[in-house]
Motif scaffolding. Structure first.
Motif, PDB file in Angstrom:
ATOM      1  N   GLY A  69     -10.317   3.043  46.464  1.00  0.00           N
ATOM      2  CA  GLY A  69     -11.590   4.116  46.570  1.00  0.00           C
ATOM      3  C   GLY A  69     -11.014   4.164  48.253  1.00  0.00           C
ATOM      4  O   GLY A  69     -10.066   4.696  48.805  1.00  0.00           O
ATOM      5  N   ILE A  70     -11.625   5.306  48.343  1.00  0.00           N
ATOM      6  CA  ILE A  70     -11.567   5.315  49.717  1.00  0.00           C
ATOM      7  C   ILE A  70     -11.705   4.872  51.075  1.00  0.00           C
ATOM      8  O   ILE A  70     -10.895   5.588  51.889  1.00  0.00           O
ATOM      9  CB  ILE A  70     -12.906   7.243  50.229  1.00  0.00           C
ATOM     10  CG1 ILE A  70     -12.205   8.206  48.809  1.00  0.00           C
ATOM     11  CG2 ILE A  70     -12.880   7.959  51.237  1.00  0.00           C
ATOM     12  CD1 ILE A  70     -13.739   9.179  48.505  1.00  0.00           C
ATOM     13  N   ASP A  71     -12.624   4.283  50.871  1.00  0.00           N
ATOM     14  CA  ASP A  71     -12.874   3.464  52.342  1.00  0.00           C
ATOM     15  C   ASP A  71     -12.716   1.412  51.981  1.00  0.00           C
ATOM     16  O   ASP A  71     -13.148   1.356  52.917  1.00  0.00           O
ATOM     17  CB  ASP A  71     -13.941   3.578  52.470  1.00  0.00           C
ATOM     18  CG  ASP A  71     -15.419   3.735  52.153  1.00  0.00           C
ATOM     19  OD1 ASP A  71     -15.024   3.083  50.648  1.00  0.00           O
ATOM     20  OD2 ASP A  71     -16.195   3.706  52.593  1.00  0.00           O
ATOM     21  N   LEU A  72     -12.725   1.859  50.741  1.00  0.00           N
ATOM     22  CA  LEU A  72     -12.179   0.293  50.408  1.00  0.00           C
ATOM     23  C   LEU A  72     -10.862  -0.380  48.965  1.00  0.00           C
ATOM     24  O   LEU A  72     -10.627   0.501  48.624  1.00  0.00           O
ATOM     25  CB  LEU A  72     -13.308  -0.372  49.287  1.00  0.00           C
ATOM     26  CG  LEU A  72     -13.398  -1.158  49.062  1.00  0.00           C
ATOM     27  CD1 LEU A  72     -13.917  -1.959  50.441  1.00  0.00           C
ATOM     28  CD2 LEU A  72     -14.874  -1.646  48.119  1.00  0.00           C
ATOM     29  N   ILE A  73     -10.426  -1.106  49.460  1.00  0.00           N
ATOM     30  CA  ILE A  73      -9.500  -1.301  48.511  1.00  0.00           C
ATOM     31  C   ILE A  73      -9.523  -2.931  48.160  1.00  0.00           C
ATOM     32  O   ILE A  73     -10.414  -4.168  48.624  1.00  0.00           O
ATOM     33  CB  ILE A  73      -8.168  -1.979  49.318  1.00  0.00           C
ATOM     34  CG1 ILE A  73      -7.418  -0.800  49.851  1.00  0.00           C
ATOM     35  CG2 ILE A  73      -6.529  -2.306  48.745  1.00  0.00           C
ATOM     36  CD1 ILE A  73      -5.839  -1.133  50.772  1.00  0.00           C
ATOM     37  N   GLN A  74     -10.541  -3.035  46.929  1.00  0.00           N
ATOM     38  CA  GLN A  74     -10.480  -4.101  46.414  1.00  0.00           C
ATOM     39  C   GLN A  74     -10.049  -4.987  45.933  1.00  0.00           C
ATOM     40  O   GLN A  74      -8.281  -4.432  44.737  1.00  0.00           O
ATOM     41  CB  GLN A  74     -12.251  -3.779  45.006  1.00  0.00           C
ATOM     42  CG  GLN A  74     -12.198  -5.177  44.325  1.00  0.00           C
ATOM     43  CD  GLN A  74     -13.308  -5.733  45.502  1.00  0.00           C
ATOM     44  OE1 GLN A  74     -14.211  -5.258  45.947  1.00  0.00           O
ATOM     45  NE2 GLN A  74     -13.179  -7.468  44.552  1.00  0.00           N
ATOM     46  N   VAL A  75      -9.980  -6.580  45.801  1.00  0.00           N
ATOM     47  CA  VAL A  75      -7.991  -6.999  45.810  1.00  0.00           C
ATOM     48  C   VAL A  75      -9.433  -8.496  44.456  1.00  0.00           C
ATOM     49  O   VAL A  75      -9.640  -9.011  44.960  1.00  0.00           O
ATOM     50  CB  VAL A  75      -6.995  -7.267  46.428  1.00  0.00           C
ATOM     51  CG1 VAL A  75      -6.214  -8.494  45.824  1.00  0.00           C
ATOM     52  CG2 VAL A  75      -7.063  -6.284  46.997  1.00  0.00           C
TER      53      VAL A  75
END
Length: 220
Positions: A69-75
């Motif tokens: 996302g703009i301010d989040l990396i979900q792994v």
């Protein structure tokens, strides 16, 4: 029909909706697209190397999904045996998030890592390929390793499995291809839900290639 493409439904096959999701989900401008791909590869390589170095080698990482996302990396790390990882290092997720944040030098984006367990680990081709690779590294005959992998896949209620190994098998001078199949693996029809893995393994005789096709379902 040729077999030069990944037969997973995310490639070109029709399948159930949950199998259409790609392992990387994000949007970028065309000029930033190569940088995003390199970042995805860097994340996956870092996570796999970190788990292998700091924990046992038999956790079984099936796949790593990345959503940006703009301010989040979900792994999301899909694993066959997550309990072994958590028992060895209870705070491994927190440590992994901190180290990955430093590795990527993310200032304006937060990284969130989650682990998801796979119900039947040996029904996943990547975990089976890791099992065969570990057996071959321990000097077990490749035929015995393939037969044992097929037995484990049958215990996971798979409808069919095909295993192919190529390279200098058994240390022979001439490379060759050996394969085994059990059950049905209809690669000629789009209706079949095929799970696939291509896994390279480095041995003292050179690189071997392991390919596994597993039939999950073909009725929908």
């Amino acid at each position: 029909m040729g077999q030069n493409i990944n037969p997973l439904p995310l490639g070109f096959r029709r399948g159930k909706p949950q199998y259409h999701y790609h392992y990387s989900r994000w949007f970028a401008q065309p000029k930033n697209y190569p940088q995003g791909l390199k970042e995805d590869k860097k994340i996956r390589d870092f996570i796999k190397n970190y788990i292998q170095k700091n924990t046992r080698a038999s956790e079984g990482v099936a796949r790593i999904e990345i959503q940006k996302g703009i301010d989040l990396i979900q792994v999301i790390i899909h694993m066959g045996f997550p309990k072994l990882l958590i028992e060895n290092r209870p705070r491994v997720i927190e440590e992994l998030q901190i180290n990955l944040q430093k590795e990527l030098n993310c200032v304006n984006r937060k990284i969130n890592i989650a682990i998801q367990s796979i119900g039947k680990p040996y029904g996943n081709p990547t975990i089976l390929a890791e099992f065969i690779a570990e057996q071959i590294k321990n000097r077990v005959s490749f035929r015995k390793a393939m037969k044992k992998a097929i037995e484990l896949a049958e215990q996971a209620d798979t409808k069919g499995i095909k295993i192919k190994i190529a390279g200098r098998l058994g240390g022979k001078d001439i490379a060759r291809v050996e394969w085994m199949r059990e059950g049905r693996v209809p690669l000629q029809t789009f209706r079949a839900q095929i799970d696939y893995c291509a896994y390279p393994i480095q041995t003292i005789y050179g690189v071997l290639g392991i390919k596994i096709w597993i039939l999950i379902d073909e009725k929908w």
